[in-house]
Motif scaffolding. Structure first.
Motif, PDB file in Angstrom:
ATOM      1  N   LEU A  50      13.014   4.562  12.678  1.00  0.00           N
ATOM      2  CA  LEU A  50      11.998   3.963  11.627  1.00  0.00           C
ATOM      3  C   LEU A  50      12.392   4.533  10.457  1.00  0.00           C
ATOM      4  O   LEU A  50      12.893   5.623  10.226  1.00  0.00           O
ATOM      5  N   ASP A  51      12.065   3.816   9.470  1.00  0.00           N
ATOM      6  CA  ASP A  51      12.201   4.568   8.227  1.00  0.00           C
ATOM      7  C   ASP A  51      10.624   4.443   7.520  1.00  0.00           C
ATOM      8  O   ASP A  51       9.794   3.692   7.402  1.00  0.00           O
ATOM      9  N   LEU A  52      10.495   5.769   7.257  1.00  0.00           N
ATOM     10  CA  LEU A  52       9.053   6.312   6.794  1.00  0.00           C
ATOM     11  C   LEU A  52       9.100   6.358   5.253  1.00  0.00           C
ATOM     12  O   LEU A  52       9.803   7.008   4.577  1.00  0.00           O
ATOM     13  N   HIS A  53       8.099   5.238   4.649  1.00  0.00           N
ATOM     14  CA  HIS A  53       8.112   5.482   3.126  1.00  0.00           C
ATOM     15  C   HIS A  53       7.346   6.473   2.554  1.00  0.00           C
ATOM     16  O   HIS A  53       6.331   6.823   3.081  1.00  0.00           O
ATOM     17  N   GLU A  54       7.862   6.947   1.237  1.00  0.00           N
ATOM     18  CA  GLU A  54       7.087   7.886   0.704  1.00  0.00           C
ATOM     19  C   GLU A  54       5.741   7.556   0.112  1.00  0.00           C
ATOM     20  O   GLU A  54       4.760   8.159  -0.081  1.00  0.00           O
ATOM     21  N   ASN A  56       3.341   5.635   1.976  1.00  0.00           N
ATOM     22  CA  ASN A  56       2.590   5.400   3.126  1.00  0.00           C
ATOM     23  C   ASN A  56       2.738   6.357   4.317  1.00  0.00           C
ATOM     24  O   ASN A  56       2.008   7.288   4.485  1.00  0.00           O
ATOM     25  N   GLY A  57       3.881   6.292   4.888  1.00  0.00           N
ATOM     26  CA  GLY A  57       4.146   6.977   6.231  1.00  0.00           C
ATOM     27  C   GLY A  57       4.258   8.397   5.697  1.00  0.00           C
ATOM     28  O   GLY A  57       3.919   9.415   6.510  1.00  0.00           O
ATOM     29  N   GLN A  58       4.790   8.990   4.745  1.00  0.00           N
ATOM     30  CA  GLN A  58       5.391  10.030   4.131  1.00  0.00           C
ATOM     31  C   GLN A  58       3.740  10.757   3.727  1.00  0.00           C
ATOM     32  O   GLN A  58       3.665  11.843   4.156  1.00  0.00           O
ATOM     33  N   ILE A  59       2.674   9.950   3.172  1.00  0.00           N
ATOM     34  CA  ILE A  59       1.632  10.433   2.746  1.00  0.00           C
ATOM     35  C   ILE A  59       0.825  11.036   4.161  1.00  0.00           C
ATOM     36  O   ILE A  59       0.171  11.976   4.021  1.00  0.00           O
ATOM     37  N   VAL A 312       7.224  -2.651   8.023  1.00  0.00           N
ATOM     38  CA  VAL A 312       5.955  -1.870   7.173  1.00  0.00           C
ATOM     39  C   VAL A 312       4.997  -1.590   8.703  1.00  0.00           C
ATOM     40  O   VAL A 312       4.173  -0.695   8.198  1.00  0.00           O
ATOM     41  N   GLY A 313       5.352  -1.999   9.796  1.00  0.00           N
ATOM     42  CA  GLY A 313       4.364  -1.551  10.817  1.00  0.00           C
ATOM     43  C   GLY A 313       3.938  -0.207  11.164  1.00  0.00           C
ATOM     44  O   GLY A 313       2.816   0.138  10.860  1.00  0.00           O
ATOM     45  N   VAL A 314       4.864   0.490  11.367  1.00  0.00           N
ATOM     46  CA  VAL A 314       4.797   2.079  11.462  1.00  0.00           C
ATOM     47  C   VAL A 314       4.199   2.675  10.516  1.00  0.00           C
ATOM     48  O   VAL A 314       3.017   3.534  10.575  1.00  0.00           O
ATOM     49  N   ASN A 315       4.545   2.302   9.193  1.00  0.00           N
ATOM     50  CA  ASN A 315       4.096   3.028   7.926  1.00  0.00           C
ATOM     51  C   ASN A 315       2.631   2.555   7.808  1.00  0.00           C
ATOM     52  O   ASN A 315       1.777   3.513   7.220  1.00  0.00           O
ATOM     53  N   LEU A 316       2.274   1.375   7.916  1.00  0.00           N
ATOM     54  CA  LEU A 316       0.760   0.860   7.721  1.00  0.00           C
ATOM     55  C   LEU A 316      -0.056   1.716   8.954  1.00  0.00           C
ATOM     56  O   LEU A 316      -1.385   2.131   8.640  1.00  0.00           O
ATOM     57  N   CYS A 322      -4.305   7.757   8.651  1.00  0.00           N
ATOM     58  CA  CYS A 322      -4.678   9.129   7.769  1.00  0.00           C
ATOM     59  C   CYS A 322      -5.957   8.851   7.235  1.00  0.00           C
ATOM     60  O   CYS A 322      -6.850   9.727   7.130  1.00  0.00           O
ATOM     61  N   GLU A 323      -6.205   7.832   6.736  1.00  0.00           N
ATOM     62  CA  GLU A 323      -7.302   7.157   5.862  1.00  0.00           C
ATOM     63  C   GLU A 323      -8.491   7.361   6.942  1.00  0.00           C
ATOM     64  O   GLU A 323      -9.614   7.749   6.427  1.00  0.00           O
TER      65      GLU A 323
END
Length: 377
Positions: A50-54, A56-59, A312-316, A322-323
């Motif tokens: 997986l690539d975790l984006h700064e 969303n996933g990293q937040i 985008v799936g895992v990041n969302l 989180c939210e």
């Protein structure tokens, strides 16, 4: 949360979304129990990288207090991306800069281990296959499991993926087949056993497509590579061809014929794999997918907005988690928290669903993937 007594929170599904939600809740002193149908954390292969984006996933990982541990486990070199044509010529190549942290890669299994290891003892309940969510909408909810056991919860969070049982309490929607299917192939010890494939793929991913067929190869940790054969086919294409998924030789012969005009070097991605193939028909929820507010049940991740696998799936899912956790920590009641969460999550997910509607077709485009477009921005 100021609610008294403390609400009983049941999270269904121990994927990245469910575990992230539980971790952030615990960071704010809120207890939650995670129920999963698998027998334990080692029950099955967790899938690829997986690539975790700064953004969303990293937040979510930062809020969970796990971002630095993630960076220690991740593979920034995995951000390398190559786009090839069917003749195996490189038509686009992104090499990450030193220290680039835009979207480093991590194997699904390692991410899960990180999240599971961060939870308090007793959080997980393995071997709990949810059958249904019962009782009135105002709660408490009764969760009925396949083994006959039941529990009560004041909030049920559906983080149980594409075929969510929790979703049934909110929406009649079911995933529909996209018309595009993935066939997964594994390559082990690639440096010594598959050196040409290792060189072709590089340290990240390599993609090729001709408008009707595609290949996506992805470097994993531990000297492994996973390849996804992407085709526009009926969901039952294997059985319709008189084969079974265990008939590796028969499937290889079929693929070689379908990709007969492709470079021999790329065709090795179809035939040199170690072991059986794995069939993954691509499904998505109707667009947009929404539901009427319910004070005791909500969804996150694929349970809420299953989309084609376009990164985008895992990041969302982790941003949702989180939210939702922060809304529960900062609201007076569960109902208020769900309102606050869904007010943001539903418009965001609907916008992304519409953007990726029929996105499975993009996986076959000669412009696959959007590396060059991203580079321009």
């Amino acid at each position: 949360m100021n609610t008294t007594p403390t609400p009983r929170i049941a999270i269904i599904g121990a994927g990245p979304g469910g575990l992230t939600c539980a971790r952030i809740l615990q960071q704010h002193g809120i207890s939650a129990t995670v129920y999963d149908h698998e027998s334990g954390p080692e029950a099955r292969d967790q899938g690829g990288t997986l690539d975790l984006h700064e953004d969303n996933g990293q937040i979510a990982l930062r809020e969970a207090g796990l971002l630095e541990e993630f960076f220690q486990l991740s593979r920034p070199e995995g951000q390398e991306m190559r786009q090839l044509d069917p003749a195996a010529n490189i038509v686009f190549h992104h090499t990450p800069e030193e220290g680039e942290r835009l979207k480093p890669e991590i194997d699904r299994g390692r991410l899960r281990e990180l999240l599971l290891g961060s939870l308090k003892p007793g959080t997980m309940r393995w071997g709990h296959t949810l059958r249904s969510v019962e009782s009135p909408a105002e709660g408490p909810r009764q969760l009925c499991f396949a083994d006959g056991s039941t529990i009560e919860a004041d909030l049920v969070i559906g983080a149980d993926g594409a075929w969510s049982k929790v979703r049934c309490a909110l929406s009649p929607a079911t995933p529909q087949y996209s018309g595009v299917s993935f066939l997964e192939a594994w390559f082990h010890d690639v440096a010594s056993q598959h050196p040409d494939i290792a060189e072709l793929v590089g340290q990240g991913g390599a993609a090729a497509a001709d408008g009707d067929r595609g290949l996506f190869a992805q470097r994993n940790s531990g000297d492994h590579i996973r390849v996804y054969v992407i085709q526009r086919v009926p969901a039952d294409w294997i059985t319709a061809s008189g084969l079974t998924i265990e008939d590796t030789d028969g499937i290889r012969a079929l693929l070689l014929d379908r990709y007969r005009d492709w470079s021999p070097r790329l065709r090795r991605l179809l035939t040199d794999n170690d072991g059986h193939y794995v069939d993954h028909p691509i499904h998505a929820l109707p667009v947009p997918h929404t539901w009427e507010h319910n004070p005791t049940v909500t969804l996150l991740g694929d349970a809420a907005h299953l989309m084609p696998p376009l990164g985008v799936g895992v990041n969302l899912a982790m941003l949702d988690a989180c939210e939702l956790a922060l809304a529960l920590a900062n609201s007076d009641t569960v109902d208020d928290a769900i309102h606050a969460y869904e007010k943001t999550m539903l418009p965001r997910s609907n916008e992304m669903q519409q953007l990726l509607d029929n996105g499975a077709e993009e996986l076959l485009s000669t412009e696959l993937p959007d590396f060059a477009t991203e580079e321009e921005h």
